[in-house]
Write a protein that holds these residues in place. Sequence first.
Motif, short mmCIF file in Angstrom:
data_model
loop_
_atom_site.label_atom_id
_atom_site.label_comp_id
_atom_site.label_asym_id
_atom_site.label_seq_id
_atom_site.Cartn_x
_atom_site.Cartn_y
_atom_site.Cartn_z
N THR A 108 69.23 100.81 -14.21
CA THR A 108 69.00 100.25 -15.54
C THR A 108 67.59 99.67 -15.57
N GLU A 109 66.78 100.01 -16.56
CA GLU A 109 65.41 99.52 -16.64
C GLU A 109 65.05 99.22 -18.08
N THR A 110 64.14 98.25 -18.23
CA THR A 110 63.54 97.96 -19.53
C THR A 110 62.03 98.05 -19.36
N GLU A 111 61.37 98.67 -20.30
CA GLU A 111 59.92 98.81 -20.21
C GLU A 111 59.37 99.10 -21.60
N VAL A 112 58.05 99.09 -21.68
CA VAL A 112 57.36 99.40 -22.94
C VAL A 112 56.56 100.68 -22.73
N ARG A 113 56.83 101.66 -23.56
CA ARG A 113 56.10 102.94 -23.50
C ARG A 113 55.58 103.30 -24.89
N ASN A 114 54.29 103.58 -24.94
CA ASN A 114 53.66 103.94 -26.22
C ASN A 114 53.94 102.90 -27.30
N GLY A 115 53.97 101.63 -26.88
CA GLY A 115 54.18 100.55 -27.84
C GLY A 115 55.62 100.35 -28.24
#
Length: 754
Positions: A117-124
């Motif tokens: 399980t991951e949370t991240e920001v991609r392309n805003g």
Amino acid sequence: MKRFASFIVPVLGLIALVGFVLFSYLGIRRDEKALLDDLNRRARVIAQSLTSPALKALRKPPTPDEEDVAERLSAHGRTLGILLCGPDGNVVARSAALADLLGCSDVADAAAGEEITETEVRNGISLHRLTVPLKNASGETEGTLTVVHDTAFIQARVRDAAVWTAVMLALFALLMSAMTYALSRRSFQKSVGDVLKWMKASKEAPPQQPPRNPLLAPVAREVQKMAVKLQSVRETARELSQASQVSELWNSARLKAHAFTHFGNRTLMVVSNREPYMHVRDHSRRRVMVPASGLVTALDPILRSTAGLWIAHGAGDADREVVDRDGKVLVPPERPSYTLKRVWLTKEEEDRYYYGFSNEALWPLCHLTHHRPIFDEADWKTYEAVNEKFAGAVLAECGSERPFVLVQDYHFTRLPRLIRRERPDAVIGLFWHIPWPTPEAFQICPWKSEILEGMLGANFVGFHLPSYVHNFLNTVNAVLPVRVDWDRSAVLHPNGTTFVKPFPISIQPWSERGDALPSDFDAKAKEIRHEWELGDAIVVASVDRLDYTKGIPERLEAISLFFERNPQFAGKVVFVQLGAPSRVHIPKYRDLVTEIERKTDEVNWKWGTETWKPVLLLKAHHDPATVYTFLRMADACIVSSLADGMNLVAKEYVSSREEGGGALILSEFAGAAREFADALLINPYDRSQFAEAIRTALEMPPEEQRRRMQRLRAQVAEKNVYRWAADLLTEMSRSAELSDYQKNAEPGSTQATS
């Protein structure tokens, strides 16, 4: 209570503010976590529902319908789409929304068989992705399935909560600031009003203690100190105008004028172990006690006259309750005249410095009474450490002006040198209140050089008698590599010159101690006679600390011999011994008390009757009124010290004889014997001579008593404590002038080259 509330309310408000911020922060983080947990559960449900179709898709290429499922899922709630990857890392199926955001290389870690399980920001875009391995019936991983959600709604929720919290915090802070300002302003105005009221009252009366715990307490204390000095100046001017027309004898007013002439507005600092006033707890009440001490008796009038600073060990159990943050309190309580600064010692420091080295090494070393000194290295090290602590207290009070320091007694032999090391410009006097032994006796001390070097840090050293001066100079000459100038009675050493002189100490006349005297002497004397069943007996008084140097056991043996040789006095004479307990923590002092009690019982058993006891032993710290009453009502007084620097009790007795009668029996080993030729001098070791002197005193004709006492009283009146103090102050002033002369006369100075 109101003042307390004005301070506690802002404190409680601050605590509430911090609590609000903390709980708000924790609440936001809790909500954020709950939303993420909910998103995790949602993603797992979706992944579980798609596991079977995904495995089929991995084994068989997807049909357009299955691709449709992936696209329809991307529009479901906040789900962006799914990503299906084969075992070779190739994309098998992917929602169009994820085409530019996610590839199989980003989820390769899940191929190892663990859910990620991951949370991240991609392309805003804030993403939450759950990647699960797809396993067949035999447990082999055939690919991975990734479910991706948009978490922007969580960030928006957190942001909204933070904004709301900030707004509430600002409103709360504004409210608390307004309340704090209002309460502080009111409290400040009240404090200013109290101080102004106190200052106005101090104009008409002696300065009293400032208001308790005001906001302006430091200001009030400084104003009080200034008021004390101003009061002293006013009293000096008034007393001088009166004294100039009355007598040439030294008195408080003359001493004040003398001090002002030599010192101006400079502060005289006195350092001693014993403090002049102790605050002690008496059940639930706090009271002030004046310690029984000749040093206190002699020095208190000097400090009152000069509005100086007394630095001493704070030994009272309530001492800390009355001082300010600098350990200071104005004394005397009923009429503040000078400042007392207390130095705090630990129990171990007091045991080793005071009871140990001072009183089990130096005291018996200087009093030749056949008691062996005990030299302990740990005691010596603590003694040095305490001297350094007092040096720090003195130096903290030294400003830019030259300090004048008068050090008292054998407790501080190292102090003059320690002060001199930091303040070479200081004028330092050391007065030694006990005898100084012969060089042969002193040289047994393991730290004789350190003690003498410390004492020679003073500009002058004072003793009671010329014989003590002679012993000291001989000791220094024998121990240290210095030069003794016998003509000037001075020691020349690498750090300068130290003069050694006799300054016989004396007392403040009883007539000047109105507050300490009984309001009605006759009534007080009658009360004492009734309380102790003295009747009309002839009273012979003795007043001593219970110390082995005072010769009390020898005195009791002489009293027993007196009754043996003079049975006609049986039933007619009572010997009253006022004994103040002293140094009870030292075994030899406890043994002494036991011996005194035993010998008292022996005398009373041998010569007493059912209605009469020849010896009355009163062990207690007696107040000045009681001491004065016993001395004044006594037909004779016995001072039989085995060794004594001066012994002020002899002078106290003479000063109390207002009617002119009475006889003083005085040991030839007390310093006072050099001044009191009209006393009956005895050798306290000679019981026969001692007993005969008692008989002589009791049978002396009244006319002879008055003639002798008149001369003794004239001696005490002329050489009183004010004259002793004036001599010390004169020597300090002379030392300052000599120091300036020597400094200016150094090579390269203006004076030397002119």
